[in-house]
Design an enzyme around this catalytic site. Structure first.
Site, PDB file in Angstrom:
ATOM      1  N   LYS A   6       5.703 -22.794  -6.583  1.00 46.15           N
ATOM      2  CA  LYS A   6       4.871 -23.826  -6.943  1.00 46.15           C
ATOM      3  C   LYS A   6       4.075 -24.250  -5.640  1.00 46.15           C
ATOM      4  CE  LYS A   6       3.334 -27.648  -8.740  1.00 46.15           C
ATOM      5  NZ  LYS A   6       2.513 -27.817  -9.811  1.00 46.15           N
ATOM      6  N   LYS A  15       1.862 -35.137  -1.097  1.00 45.16           N
ATOM      7  CA  LYS A  15       3.240 -34.774  -1.022  1.00 45.16           C
ATOM      8  C   LYS A  15       3.333 -33.122  -1.119  1.00 45.16           C
ATOM      9  CE  LYS A  15       5.114 -34.355  -5.011  1.00 45.16           C
ATOM     10  NZ  LYS A  15       5.757 -33.744  -6.038  1.00 45.16           N
TER      11      LYS A  15
HETATM   12  P1  NAD Z   1       4.733 -39.827 -12.758  1.00 43.36           P
HETATM   13  O1  NAD Z   1       4.748 -40.635 -11.689  1.00 43.36           O
HETATM   14  O2  NAD Z   1       3.717 -40.030 -13.860  1.00 43.36           O
HETATM   15  O3  NAD Z   1       6.058 -39.822 -13.580  1.00 43.36           O
HETATM   16  C1  NAD Z   1       7.269 -39.763 -12.858  1.00 43.36           C
HETATM   17  C2  NAD Z   1       8.218 -40.781 -13.767  1.00 43.36           C
HETATM   18  O4  NAD Z   1       9.442 -40.931 -13.163  1.00 43.36           O
HETATM   19  C3  NAD Z   1       7.804 -42.342 -13.623  1.00 43.36           C
HETATM   20  O5  NAD Z   1       7.646 -42.663 -15.103  1.00 43.36           O
HETATM   21  C4  NAD Z   1       8.705 -42.936 -13.016  1.00 43.36           C
HETATM   22  O6  NAD Z   1       8.838 -44.254 -13.452  1.00 43.36           O
HETATM   23  C5  NAD Z   1       9.861 -42.032 -13.192  1.00 43.36           C
HETATM   24  N1  NAD Z   1      10.839 -42.401 -12.089  1.00 43.36           N
HETATM   25  C6  NAD Z   1      10.831 -42.273 -10.877  1.00 43.36           C
HETATM   26  N2  NAD Z   1      11.857 -42.397 -10.241  1.00 43.36           N
HETATM   27  C7  NAD Z   1      12.815 -42.713 -11.188  1.00 43.36           C
HETATM   28  C8  NAD Z   1      14.204 -42.712 -11.225  1.00 43.36           C
HETATM   29  N3  NAD Z   1      14.792 -43.037  -9.998  1.00 43.36           N
HETATM   30  N4  NAD Z   1      14.757 -43.003 -12.412  1.00 43.36           N
HETATM   31  C9  NAD Z   1      14.008 -42.987 -13.494  1.00 43.36           C
HETATM   32  N5  NAD Z   1      12.806 -42.743 -13.706  1.00 43.36           N
HETATM   33  C10 NAD Z   1      12.237 -42.487 -12.552  1.00 43.36           C
HETATM   34  O7  NAD Z   1       4.447 -38.455 -12.179  1.00 43.36           O
HETATM   35  P2  NAD Z   1       3.976 -36.973 -12.946  1.00 43.36           P
HETATM   36  O8  NAD Z   1       2.563 -36.980 -12.791  1.00 43.36           O
HETATM   37  O9  NAD Z   1       4.509 -36.975 -14.265  1.00 43.36           O
HETATM   38  O10 NAD Z   1       4.705 -36.033 -12.110  1.00 43.36           O
HETATM   39  C11 NAD Z   1       6.089 -35.663 -12.022  1.00 43.36           C
HETATM   40  C12 NAD Z   1       6.169 -34.430 -11.235  1.00 43.36           C
HETATM   41  O11 NAD Z   1       5.750 -33.346 -11.575  1.00 43.36           O
HETATM   42  C13 NAD Z   1       6.035 -34.481  -9.675  1.00 43.36           C
HETATM   43  O12 NAD Z   1       6.862 -33.983  -8.930  1.00 43.36           O
HETATM   44  C14 NAD Z   1       4.505 -33.863  -9.618  1.00 43.36           C
HETATM   45  O13 NAD Z   1       4.277 -33.349  -8.398  1.00 43.36           O
HETATM   46  C15 NAD Z   1       4.788 -32.651 -10.714  1.00 43.36           C
HETATM   47  N6  NAD Z   1       3.522 -32.156 -11.493  1.00 43.36           N
HETATM   48  C16 NAD Z   1       2.731 -33.108 -11.946  1.00 43.36           C
HETATM   49  C17 NAD Z   1       1.470 -32.727 -12.739  1.00 43.36           C
HETATM   50  C18 NAD Z   1       0.438 -33.580 -13.119  1.00 43.36           C
HETATM   51  O14 NAD Z   1      -0.598 -33.249 -13.533  1.00 43.36           O
HETATM   52  N7  NAD Z   1       0.494 -34.748 -13.083  1.00 43.36           N
HETATM   53  C19 NAD Z   1       1.309 -31.308 -12.844  1.00 43.36           C
HETATM   54  C20 NAD Z   1       2.108 -30.419 -12.446  1.00 43.36           C
HETATM   55  C21 NAD Z   1       3.282 -31.024 -11.724  1.00 43.36           C
END
Ligand code: NAD
Length: 292
Positions: free
Chosen positions: A171, A239
């Site tokens: 990744k 990050k």
């Molecule tokens: P996001 O911030 O939209 O979602 C993360 C969720 O986790 C939030 O709703 C937050 O409230 C929740 N959260 C955080 N801490 C928490 C806790 N302690 N307990 C319960 N819930 C908690 O982020 P995202 O865009 O969905 O990304 C999530 C992961 O996937 C990241 O590591 C990101 O790098 C990766 N990612 C994102 C994408 C994208 O296009 N958005 C693509 C591939 C990978």
């Protein structure tokens, strides 16, 4: 019916959990902000009001959280996943985090009778909605085989790439390629506009040649119209580039272009644009070119 505990229902986790509901899994979701849990319930899932409630009795636990400290807290913390999961449960962490943290999580999990996989994804919000993500999986082969039916609901390309942490290493390479490509597309768009070229026509012809790539296909139009609603936030890509640069250093590999893009992403984040889509690298190129 297979019970899935899903923690982290954000941009990616929300649609991933909804796809599991549609595929017939019994999904119990937990998120820090309650509105996301309500969205899952509207999609046919069940609500949990704590990590413990989400994972108790689950056969498979999926986590989709922002960063390494979040995964440490949710999985290893007091009243976290490992403290509450049933013996023999399968933990699939889809978050993008540091490979060494994934290895720590897998070690701690196996000490608790739980099999763990790191399974970060690529494909963005649309890939999560469509269930066509690329999923790079690290961990024991038997755990991969057991998780495969669940992963096949979430993704179109699901590949076991090696032992624990290997998914995160792949990744990191993905994030290096994506950031570098966005930066080059951003520079090209600012360059074309400065020359008064029809940018839309240019994107069309470029996409058909050797310069063609998914960023041109999927992001260039939004970048041209300066639409930076995430999608994938700058702060998350910042990050990820931290993970890339330290993992490259650890391996003794030099990534000059990657290091430059990491600095550009850091600058965008430091300017206060962390909540924008990573296509906002375009803004920085405009600024550096005196065209903001
Ligand atoms: P996001 O911030 O939209 O979602 C993360 C969720 O986790 C939030 O709703 C937050 O409230 C929740 N959260 C955080 N801490 C928490 C806790 N302690 N307990 C319960 N819930 C908690 O982020 P995202 O865009 O969905 O990304 C999530 C992961 O996937 C990241 O590591 C990101 O790098 C990766 N990612 C994102 C994408 C994208 O296009 N958005 C693509 C591939 C990978």
């Amino acid at each position: 019916m297979i019970a899935v505990g899903f923690i982290g229902l954000g941009v990616m986790g929300g649609p991933m959990a909804a796809n599991l509901v549609r595929a017939g899994y019994d999904v119990v979701g937990y998120n820090r902000s309650r509105s996301k849990v309500d969205d899952l319930v509207a999609a046919g899932g069940k609500a949990a009001s704590s990590v413990a409630e989400a994972v108790r009795g689950a056969d498979v636990i999926v986590t989709m959280l922002p960063d390494s400290p979040d995964v440490r807290t949710v999985v290893l913390g007091e009243n976290g996943v490992l403290a509450n999961a049933s013996d023999g449960a399968l933990l699939v962490d889809c978050s993008t985090i540091r490979p060494d943290v994934s290895r720590d999580v897998a070690d701690a999990a196996s000490g608790n009778g739980i099999r763990a996989l790191d399974a970060p994804v690529s494909g963005g919000e649309q890939g999560a909605i469509d269930g066509t993500l690329s999923i790079m999986v690290g961990g024991p082969a038997d755990a991969f085989d057991a998780a495969k039916p669940v992963l096949d609901v979430l993704g179109g390309t699901v590949v076991h790439v090696g032992p624990s942490g290997a998914g995160q290493t792949v990744k990191a390479a993905n994030q290096l390629i994506v950031a570098g490509t966005i930066e080059l597309v951003a520079e090209s768009l600012v360059f074309l506009k400065a020359h008064g070229v029809d940018t839309e026509a240019a994107i069309r012809v470029l996409a058909g040649g050797l310069a063609g790539n998914r960023i041109l296909d999927r992001k260039a139009a939004a970048m041209t119209s300066r639409e930076f609603t995430p999608g994938f936030r700058v702060e998350l890509h910042h990050k990820d580039l931290g993970i890339v640069t330290s993992a490259a250093r650890e391996a003794g590999v030099v990534i000059p272009l990657g290091a430059a893009v990491a600095e550009l992403m850091a600058a965008l984040n430091a300017r206060g644009d962390g909540a924008l889509d990573h296509g906002a690298l375009l803004k920085l190129v405009e600024l550096l070119s005196g065209r903001a």
